[in-house]
Design an enzyme around this catalytic site. Structure first.
Site, PDB file in Angstrom:
ATOM      1  N   GLY A  31       0.825  -1.207   0.000  1.00  0.00           N
ATOM      2  CA  GLY A  31       0.000   0.000   0.000  1.00  0.00           C
ATOM      3  C   GLY A  31       0.853   1.249   0.000  1.00  0.00           C
ATOM      4  N   ALA A  32       0.233   2.375   0.445  1.00  0.00           N
ATOM      5  CA  ALA A  32       0.891   3.697   0.353  1.00  0.00           C
ATOM      6  C   ALA A  32       1.373   3.883  -1.089  1.00  0.00           C
ATOM      7  CB  ALA A  32       2.020   3.832   1.368  1.00  0.00           C
ATOM      8  N   GLY A  36       5.571   5.050  -8.475  1.00  0.00           N
ATOM      9  CA  GLY A  36       6.373   3.856  -8.760  1.00  0.00           C
ATOM     10  C   GLY A  36       5.483   2.615  -8.816  1.00  0.00           C
ATOM     11  N   HIS A  37       4.565   2.507  -7.844  1.00  0.00           N
ATOM     12  CA  HIS A  37       3.639   1.361  -7.864  1.00  0.00           C
ATOM     13  C   HIS A  37       2.749   1.433  -9.108  1.00  0.00           C
ATOM     14  CE1 HIS A  37       4.198   1.721  -3.326  1.00  0.00           C
ATOM     15  NE2 HIS A  37       4.531   0.469  -3.565  1.00  0.00           N
ATOM     16  N   GLN A  61       7.908  -9.295   7.777  1.00  0.00           N
ATOM     17  CA  GLN A  61       9.130  -8.823   7.110  1.00  0.00           C
ATOM     18  C   GLN A  61       9.746  -7.618   7.812  1.00  0.00           C
ATOM     19  OE1 GLN A  61       6.859  -8.081   3.319  1.00  0.00           O
ATOM     20  NE2 GLN A  61       8.265  -6.376   3.098  1.00  0.00           N
ATOM     21  N   ASP A 150      13.897  -2.484  -5.291  1.00  0.00           N
ATOM     22  CA  ASP A 150      14.160  -3.567  -4.336  1.00  0.00           C
ATOM     23  C   ASP A 150      14.817  -4.697  -5.124  1.00  0.00           C
ATOM     24  OD1 ASP A 150      12.772  -2.507  -1.887  1.00  0.00           O
ATOM     25  OD2 ASP A 150      11.130  -2.427  -3.315  1.00  0.00           O
ATOM     26  N   ARG A 187       8.605   5.284   1.960  1.00  0.00           N
ATOM     27  CA  ARG A 187       9.292   5.830   3.140  1.00  0.00           C
ATOM     28  C   ARG A 187       9.767   7.261   2.921  1.00  0.00           C
ATOM     29  NH1 ARG A 187      10.916   0.081   3.688  1.00  0.00           N
ATOM     30  NH2 ARG A 187      10.050  -0.604   5.691  1.00  0.00           N
TER      31      ARG A 187
HETATM   32  O1  PAF Z   1       7.929  -4.701  -1.958  1.00  0.00           O
HETATM   33  C1  PAF Z   1       6.965  -4.766  -1.169  1.00  0.00           C
HETATM   34  O2  PAF Z   1       6.115  -3.873  -1.097  1.00  0.00           O
HETATM   35  C2  PAF Z   1       6.840  -5.972  -0.246  1.00  0.00           C
HETATM   36  O3  PAF Z   1       8.098  -6.402   0.190  1.00  0.00           O
HETATM   37  C3  PAF Z   1       6.041  -7.127  -0.850  1.00  0.00           C
HETATM   38  C4  PAF Z   1       6.713  -7.719  -2.056  1.00  0.00           C
HETATM   39  C5  PAF Z   1       4.636  -6.638  -1.220  1.00  0.00           C
HETATM   40  C6  PAF Z   1       5.873  -8.252   0.183  1.00  0.00           C
HETATM   41  O4  PAF Z   1       5.222  -7.802   1.317  1.00  0.00           O
END
Ligand code: PAF
Length: 290
Positions: A31-32, A36-37, A61, A150, A187
């Protein structure tokens, strides 16, 4: 757009897409959502007929002293952005849905998780690979899209799917940056104006590394030291600055000449906020265009 919080209903909805003869694209997120998403959503839409976005801040995580509690949660805005981007399915499970009482299973990928973020965040990748396995087990066959910001996560998830025979094609898309070069990240919202300005040392250091990488005979150690110098001169607290093999994710010996393809990856703190970024030489453009 269907918003689903029940895992079995989400599984049925994903099955339904394929039963209609359509290809499913999946964008796993916490979320957020930012531009980029949305670029990942667009990338999924280019490769599939229907796109599903998962919105789940995955507790496993995050380490005990990390930002799970304060991680930005912006569900209403995320749903608006998904609808505007043409997303068909949004999955918003609770923690209990994904980690019901009595659950005991974790998924771990060795070696690729040993260095870089895996070193400073010991539980992180086990949490990522566990939740990605669960999510892809619900979605079934699909193309799943991840960001190269990432980079280690992307490589770990590719390995996970290959090793566990998960029927997902994993695609990695280029990092999306602000015009001044800062990589988009949920972030970034934590940064004060002065930390935001200082954070530009990260794309500056990576851009200089790409230039430096073109120097005949330059070593991995020299690239690493150059990056460290730029970050510490700007007052960033370095978590790591690593020059590594881009497939094995093992750091290169300092005195070896830099190979044509090398991963230059950093994690650094501005106050309590930890940012990561990377480039792969011969693959990525400079974060700050010259
Ligand atoms: O990249 C992320 O936002 C997270 O690490 C993911 C892949 C959704 C797993 O929680």
């Amino acid at each position: 757009m269907d918003v689903i919080d029940d895992k079995e209903a989400f599984r049925r909805a994903c099955d339904g897409v394929r039963l209609r003869g359509e290809r499913l694209g999946v964008v796993p997120t916490m979320g957020a959502l930012h531009a980029g998403h949305l670029r990942l959503v667009a990338g999924a839409a280019e490769r599939a007929d229907r796109v599903a976005v998962t919105l789940f801040v995955n507790p496993t995580q995050f380490g005990p002293n990390e930002d799970f509690a304060r991680y930005p949660r912006t569900l209403a805005q995320d749903l608006e952005r998904c609808a505007a981007a043409g997303v068909s399915l949004v999955f918003t499970p609770s923690v209990e849905q994904m980690y019901p009482p009595g659950e005991r299973t974790r998924v771990r990928v060795d070696s690729l998780t040993e260095h870089l973020c895996g070193r400073s965040r010991p539980v992180h990748f086990e949490g990522v690979t566990t939740i990605v396995t669960k999510l892809l087990s619900l979605t079934g066959p699909c193309v799943a899209v991840f960001g190269r910001k990432d980079y280690q996560q992307l490589k770990v998830v590719q390995r996970l799917c290959a090793d566990l025979l998960l029927p997902a094609e994993i695609v990695g898309l280029a990092t999306v940056r602000e015009p001044d070069g800062l990589a988009l990240s949920s972030r970034n919202a934590y940064l004060s104006a002065s930390d935001r300005a200082r954070a530009l040392a990260i794309p500056r250091a990576l851009s200089a590394a790409l230039v430096h990488a073109g120097t005949d005979g330059v070593t991995a150690g020299e690239i690493k030291r150059g990056v460290e110098q730029t970050l510490s001169q700007a007052g960033l607290r370095i978590d790591y600055a690593t020059v590594a093999d881009p497939d094995l994710l093992q750091p290169l010996a300092h005195d070896v000449p830099l190979p044509p393809r090398a991963l230059v990856a950093v994690a650094a703190y501005l106050g309590d906020t930890r940012l990561i970024d990377n480039v792969v030489t011969s693959e990525d453009p400079p974060p700050i265009p010259s």
